[in-house]
Motif scaffolding. Structure first.
Motif, short mmCIF file in Angstrom:
data_model
loop_
_atom_site.label_atom_id
_atom_site.label_comp_id
_atom_site.label_asym_id
_atom_site.label_seq_id
_atom_site.Cartn_x
_atom_site.Cartn_y
_atom_site.Cartn_z
N THR A 51 0.84 -1.30 -0.11
CA THR A 51 -0.18 -0.07 0.01
C THR A 51 0.81 1.21 -0.04
O THR A 51 1.98 1.38 0.54
N PRO A 52 0.49 2.28 -0.55
CA PRO A 52 1.16 3.64 -0.45
C PRO A 52 1.33 4.21 1.09
O PRO A 52 0.60 3.92 1.85
N PRO A 83 2.62 -8.41 -8.43
CA PRO A 83 2.66 -7.21 -9.49
C PRO A 83 3.95 -6.52 -9.73
O PRO A 83 4.55 -6.20 -8.68
N ALA A 84 4.14 -6.12 -10.82
CA ALA A 84 5.60 -5.43 -11.20
C ALA A 84 5.81 -4.13 -10.30
O ALA A 84 6.43 -3.60 -9.90
N ALA A 85 4.45 -3.45 -10.17
CA ALA A 85 4.23 -2.19 -9.62
C ALA A 85 4.73 -2.39 -7.91
O ALA A 85 5.29 -1.45 -7.48
N VAL A 86 4.26 -3.57 -7.36
CA VAL A 86 4.55 -3.61 -6.09
C VAL A 86 6.01 -4.37 -5.81
O VAL A 86 6.57 -3.95 -4.88
#
Length: 175
Positions: free
Chosen positions: A45-46, A119-122
């Motif tokens: 999470t951000p 996921p790549a973003a995480v």
């Protein structure tokens, strides 16, 4: 003493099903430990990311895996613990080498599974610090190696002292 006896004992151990069951337990334990610990250290999470969650994940994973796999292999999960048992003559050399190989391969497999399902973003660097600019990279490597060596040696020393106490007094302290 017959020089073939130790070799025959080692070969007999390598052929036993309990040996391979223990190797598999160490592999799975190391895989799950890496998967759960590194998975908890990712930024899902951000916002700010504290280390408490990661520390608790690693600690609870270790405790759970030792409890679940301890009756099969001793639940070492960590090569430093295996080395301490080897140095204290509580583990044979073939078993220790097998455990360490299984632990290293299990950790690589756990990181690979996490890399594949995240996921790549995480994902980022899978919770690891990226090296800084070239001027600072040597310092980062020295810092990493000194922390790793200190942790490894502390683990070995603590396990060795526990084994010495158990051997001297014949008891295990309760938590």
């Amino acid at each position: 003493m017959d020089p073939m006896k130790p070799r025959g004992r080692a070969m007999r151990e390598l052929r036993s099903s309990s040996f391979w069951r223990a190797i598999l337990a160490e592999f799975l334990g190391s895989l799950l430990y890496t998967l759960l610990g590194l998975g908890a250290s990712l930024r899902w999470t951000p916002g700010s990311h504290g280390v408490l969650g990661s520390a608790l994940a690693f600690g609870l994973a270790q405790a759970t895996l030792v409890q679940a796999l301890g009756h099969v292999s001793g639940g070492h999960i960590n090569p430093a613990i295996t080395l301490a048992f080897l140095l204290a003559s509580q583990l044979s050399l073939p078993r220790a080498l097998g455990y360490m190989m299984a632990q290293l391969l299990g950790a690589l497999a756990g990181a690979g599974v996490l890399y594949g399902v995240t996921p790549a973003a995480v994902r980022g660097t899978l919770g690891l610090s990226a090296p800084g600019p070239p001027r600072r990279s040597a310092r980062n490597v020295r810092l990493f190696l000194s922390c790793f060596c200190q942790d490894f040696l502390e683990n070995c020393y603590n396990r060795l002292m526990l084994l010495v106490k158990v051997r001297m007094w014949g008891w295990l302290p309760t938590l």
